[in-house]
Design a protein around this motif. Sequence first.
Motif, PDB file in Angstrom:
ATOM      1  N   GLN A 134       1.151  -5.974  12.029  1.00  0.00           N
ATOM      2  CA  GLN A 134       1.488  -5.188  10.969  1.00  0.00           C
ATOM      3  C   GLN A 134       2.453  -4.180  11.432  1.00  0.00           C
ATOM      4  OE1 GLN A 134       0.492  -5.702   7.727  1.00  0.00           O
ATOM      5  NE2 GLN A 134      -0.621  -7.509   8.753  1.00  0.00           N
ATOM      6  N   TYR A 168      -2.666   5.231   4.732  1.00  0.00           N
ATOM      7  CA  TYR A 168      -3.297   3.815   4.871  1.00  0.00           C
ATOM      8  C   TYR A 168      -4.859   4.190   5.002  1.00  0.00           C
ATOM      9  CZ  TYR A 168       0.921   1.516   5.451  1.00  0.00           C
ATOM     10  OH  TYR A 168       2.140   0.852   5.080  1.00  0.00           O
ATOM     11  N   ASN A 169      -5.221   5.334   5.631  1.00  0.00           N
ATOM     12  CA  ASN A 169      -6.749   5.638   5.808  1.00  0.00           C
ATOM     13  C   ASN A 169      -7.223   5.771   4.295  1.00  0.00           C
ATOM     14  OD1 ASN A 169      -8.951   6.459   7.365  1.00  0.00           O
ATOM     15  ND2 ASN A 169      -8.871   8.238   6.373  1.00  0.00           N
ATOM     16  N   ASN A 228       0.871   6.786  -1.058  1.00  0.00           N
ATOM     17  CA  ASN A 228       0.449   5.507  -1.531  1.00  0.00           C
ATOM     18  C   ASN A 228       1.036   5.463  -2.811  1.00  0.00           C
ATOM     19  OD1 ASN A 228      -2.564   6.943  -0.456  1.00  0.00           O
ATOM     20  ND2 ASN A 228      -2.426   4.896  -0.125  1.00  0.00           N
ATOM     21  N   HIS A 238       0.860  -1.232   0.088  1.00  0.00           N
ATOM     22  CA  HIS A 238       0.114  -0.071  -0.015  1.00  0.00           C
ATOM     23  C   HIS A 238       0.740   1.173  -0.054  1.00  0.00           C
ATOM     24  CE1 HIS A 238      -3.494  -2.414   0.762  1.00  0.00           C
ATOM     25  NE2 HIS A 238      -2.852  -3.069   2.013  1.00  0.00           N
ATOM     26  N   ALA A 239       2.226   1.116   0.498  1.00  0.00           N
ATOM     27  CA  ALA A 239       2.725   2.517   0.956  1.00  0.00           C
ATOM     28  C   ALA A 239       4.274   2.257   0.517  1.00  0.00           C
ATOM     29  CB  ALA A 239       2.630   2.804   2.338  1.00  0.00           C
ATOM     30  N   SER A 263      -8.321  10.143   9.295  1.00  0.00           N
ATOM     31  CA  SER A 263      -6.807   9.493   9.789  1.00  0.00           C
ATOM     32  C   SER A 263      -6.698   9.758  11.390  1.00  0.00           C
ATOM     33  CB  SER A 263      -5.882  10.235   8.882  1.00  0.00           C
ATOM     34  OG  SER A 263      -5.840  10.078   7.475  1.00  0.00           O
ATOM     35  N   VAL A 318      -7.348   0.680   4.183  1.00  0.00           N
ATOM     36  CA  VAL A 318      -6.963  -0.576   4.999  1.00  0.00           C
ATOM     37  C   VAL A 318      -7.317  -0.438   6.396  1.00  0.00           C
ATOM     38  CG1 VAL A 318      -5.491  -1.317   3.179  1.00  0.00           C
ATOM     39  CG2 VAL A 318      -4.933   0.162   4.964  1.00  0.00           C
TER      40      VAL A 318
END
Length: 473
Positions: A436, A286-287, A246, A218-219, A339, A291
């Motif tokens: 994670q 991530y927001n 992202n 994702h990042a 977030s 996810v």
Amino acid sequence: MLLCYWLALVAFIPATLSVNPGVKVKLTKKGLEYGRQLGMVSIQQKLKSIKVPDVSGKKRVSPIGKVRYSLSNMRIVNVGLPKSSVDLVPGTGVRLSIGNAFISLHGNWRVKYLRIIKDRGSFDLNVNGVTITTTIAIKSDGTGRPAVSSVNCAATVGSASVKFRGGASWLYNLFKRFVDKALRSAMQKQMCPLVASAVSDLNPQLKTLNVLAKVDKHAEIEYSMVSSPTLSKSSIDLSLKGEFYNIGKHQEPPFSPAAFSLPPQIDNMLYIGMSAFTPNSAAFVYNRAGVLSLFITDDMIPQSSPIRLNTRTFGALIPQIAKRFPGLMMKLLVKTVKSPAVTFEPNNMTVQATGTVTAYAIQRNTTLSPLFVLNLETSVSTRVFVSGMRVAGAVSLNKMSLTLGKSYVGDFQVRSLDSILQLVLKVVVIPRLNVQLAKGYPLPAIGKMKLVNTKLQILKDYMLIGTDVQFSG
């Protein structure tokens, strides 16, 4: 493995951005000294490759007359660099000085005189008092990575002594004069080009600097510089972007880094200061990626727990659930609505998260019937640690508050669900989040870099990693 690992950290990318960095790096004189020790290995190997060409000529020697001579197969057998230093030159770069160096050379000699007399042998030459001074300039290669070059180089050769094997004693005077003139000059001319070559050889290593480092699917995190480095006599201070994005889509968050300054600590080789902007940019990414949500089913709850995700358990607290949806399993959807916000206070990193919990009854045909939506406010404390070349963490629940957002089953007391939701957060959500977080995200690094003697402190508005470094391979 080389001085280049440190030089990468002093490279500057031309920038006019008037933004504060998310990450600051300070390289101390202790770090530069370690880099010097490693760099001397490369320079020593380069100087061993000095090539002295075969030389021949003729000279009149009294009373023998004309003597034809040649010196051949000359090669360097040893190079010693007992004294060297690196210094920071504010606004310029790094100055490397080598003094009291020596070079040993072995070769063969041959002479012919009086038309018919030939003689041959070998000789050893020791050159002492070699000094080399160069400034290493650093620039950007256009990709956000550094490139280095040697400028303003000067090399001198001091005294030379030669020992001949075989031949008459008068040969010594003949060759001694030549050694002082020709061999020393030939070596001196090659020293600066060889040092420049050793410096240029660092550039492939510098390309390993992780200007853009992948975190997961994702990042990624960017460590490009936002301004030129600040060089003082004791350290080099760097300003890095330190921002999550992202993958494939770089969108700036609706907030900017706040200014912060590193403390004047110099005990370690390297200091990395990471402001709250960096983890906050991660939360934003991530927001946006969607996810930060999790469906929770009964099989995620420990079998030993008396609390089950079904309408019987919830019906004991909200009777209308048991009446309208008897004997059904349930599912919860926990997700953030904005977030999370990260703050650093001395010895404490806190994350505030605002989200919702939506409860569903699972019908016999697997369709979901919404029961209620709760507004969830949570605060977690984070233990931050360095794992390898990554920053990782683990969270624990501080507090939680619930309010009713929407009900599909009529009014009920939200407080009655506190124990259930706390259990869900503690045994399901937080453990999965910690899995994670334990993976961490990469620190700025070059090549096979290893951190040793690492200490991490949480300070006001940023965290500080003080560490020594080792390189291998």
